[in-house]
Design a protein around this motif. Sequence first.
Motif, PDB file in Angstrom:
ATOM      1  N   ASN A  80       0.805  -1.226   0.000  1.00  0.00           N
ATOM      2  CA  ASN A  80       0.000   0.000   0.000  1.00  0.00           C
ATOM      3  C   ASN A  80       0.838   1.276   0.000  1.00  0.00           C
ATOM      4  OD1 ASN A  80      -1.967  -1.932   0.310  1.00  0.00           O
ATOM      5  ND2 ASN A  80      -2.370  -1.483   2.463  1.00  0.00           N
ATOM      6  N   TRP A 111      -3.939  -4.081  -1.864  1.00  0.00           N
ATOM      7  CA  TRP A 111      -5.202  -3.591  -1.329  1.00  0.00           C
ATOM      8  C   TRP A 111      -5.575  -2.307  -2.071  1.00  0.00           C
ATOM      9  CZ3 TRP A 111      -8.005  -5.976   2.611  1.00  0.00           C
ATOM     10  CH2 TRP A 111      -7.345  -6.985   3.327  1.00  0.00           C
ATOM     11  N   ASN A 142      -8.006  -8.152  -2.983  1.00  0.00           N
ATOM     12  CA  ASN A 142      -8.901  -7.530  -1.995  1.00  0.00           C
ATOM     13  C   ASN A 142      -9.723  -6.376  -2.577  1.00  0.00           C
ATOM     14  OD1 ASN A 142      -7.934  -9.104   0.379  1.00  0.00           O
ATOM     15  ND2 ASN A 142      -6.001  -8.076  -0.120  1.00  0.00           N
ATOM     16  N   PHE A 143     -10.050  -6.437  -3.840  1.00  0.00           N
ATOM     17  CA  PHE A 143     -10.870  -5.405  -4.452  1.00  0.00           C
ATOM     18  C   PHE A 143     -12.339  -5.814  -4.420  1.00  0.00           C
ATOM     19  CE2 PHE A 143      -7.153  -3.304  -5.391  1.00  0.00           C
ATOM     20  CZ  PHE A 143      -7.256  -2.279  -6.341  1.00  0.00           C
ATOM     21  N   HIS A 144     -13.187  -4.881  -4.013  1.00  0.00           N
ATOM     22  CA  HIS A 144     -14.635  -5.064  -4.111  1.00  0.00           C
ATOM     23  C   HIS A 144     -15.091  -4.729  -5.529  1.00  0.00           C
ATOM     24  CE1 HIS A 144     -15.339  -6.076  -0.031  1.00  0.00           C
ATOM     25  NE2 HIS A 144     -15.330  -4.865   0.497  1.00  0.00           N
ATOM     26  N   HIS A 147     -14.457  -1.114  -6.618  1.00  0.00           N
ATOM     27  CA  HIS A 147     -13.066  -0.822  -6.969  1.00  0.00           C
ATOM     28  C   HIS A 147     -12.745  -1.366  -8.362  1.00  0.00           C
ATOM     29  CE1 HIS A 147     -12.782  -1.504  -2.382  1.00  0.00           C
ATOM     30  NE2 HIS A 147     -12.945  -0.212  -2.590  1.00  0.00           N
ATOM     31  N   ILE A 164      -8.740 -12.707  -3.228  1.00  0.00           N
ATOM     32  CA  ILE A 164      -9.607 -12.239  -2.152  1.00  0.00           C
ATOM     33  C   ILE A 164      -9.669 -13.272  -1.035  1.00  0.00           C
ATOM     34  CG2 ILE A 164     -11.043 -10.757  -3.606  1.00  0.00           C
ATOM     35  CD1 ILE A 164     -13.065 -13.079  -3.797  1.00  0.00           C
ATOM     36  N   PRO A 271     -11.923  -4.536   2.766  1.00  0.00           N
ATOM     37  CA  PRO A 271     -11.189  -3.644   1.845  1.00  0.00           C
ATOM     38  C   PRO A 271     -11.739  -2.222   1.757  1.00  0.00           C
ATOM     39  CG  PRO A 271     -11.498  -5.794   0.851  1.00  0.00           C
ATOM     40  CD  PRO A 271     -12.321  -5.790   2.106  1.00  0.00           C
TER      41      PRO A 271
END
Length: 277
Positions: A80, A111, A142-144, A147, A164, A271
Amino acid sequence: MIPQVTLRPGVSMPQLGYGVFQIAAEETAPCVEAALEAGYRSIDTAAIYGNEAEVGKAVQAVQGRGIDRGELFITTKLWNADQGYDATLAAFDASLAALGTDYVDLYLIHWPVPAHDRYVATWRAMERLHADGRVRAIGVSNFHISHLQRLMDETQVVPAVNQIELHPNLAQRGLREFHAEHGIVTEAWSPLAQGGLLGDPVVTDLAQQHGKTPAQVVLRWHIQLGNVVIPKSVTRQRIVENIDVFDFALSAEELARIDALDSGARIGPDPDTFNRL
């Protein structure tokens, strides 16, 4: 033995690999060597794990035993704090140097860290790395859906993979359906819920019926769903057991019993709210 999935650029990726999350640096090289000797060909690491160099040492060691770099699929991830266009390019160079290779097979944004709003610029740097041939495929972790949708709306390349948190207690059905609709491969981290599922009565019952371990039953569930899965162990016996999941199958009824364990319970952070640099 291990089935391959095809990522969007036409790159083949083993459906089952070996993850090195939370393996101490001094243990990593022997564990990776044991995994490669057991038949794994995909290794998943990350800059933040602090063991990229040890993964590289293991890869170098096995090349002297007849396993070529071209047979391997190496994934690493951008942390990050290194997001942003120029910072991403510099961080990739550092990861490549640590791994001791001149390319990686898959590079992921670790992330989205939405509060810092740098993942779009980061993705553009990833696109450049891919265009330059230094990465065979690029993806995210970890992307929704929100995103992912933003990346697709504002950039050129659809992520090949979204890695994920995914296990029977957090089956992520809606996100998996979005992936399937857009040609994104689903990869599961913490596929065994950090061991929390191994004593579940449904899982232990199915393990007894099939003469398998509970871990093998859960991994088989992932395989039959089409997930890429990267179990971690530091025990040689379990490393070998975790790859031995291709000689049995779960019935539709058995899969449904495991599906019913979905409670939406996370082990890791959400996330949308995880913004640590």
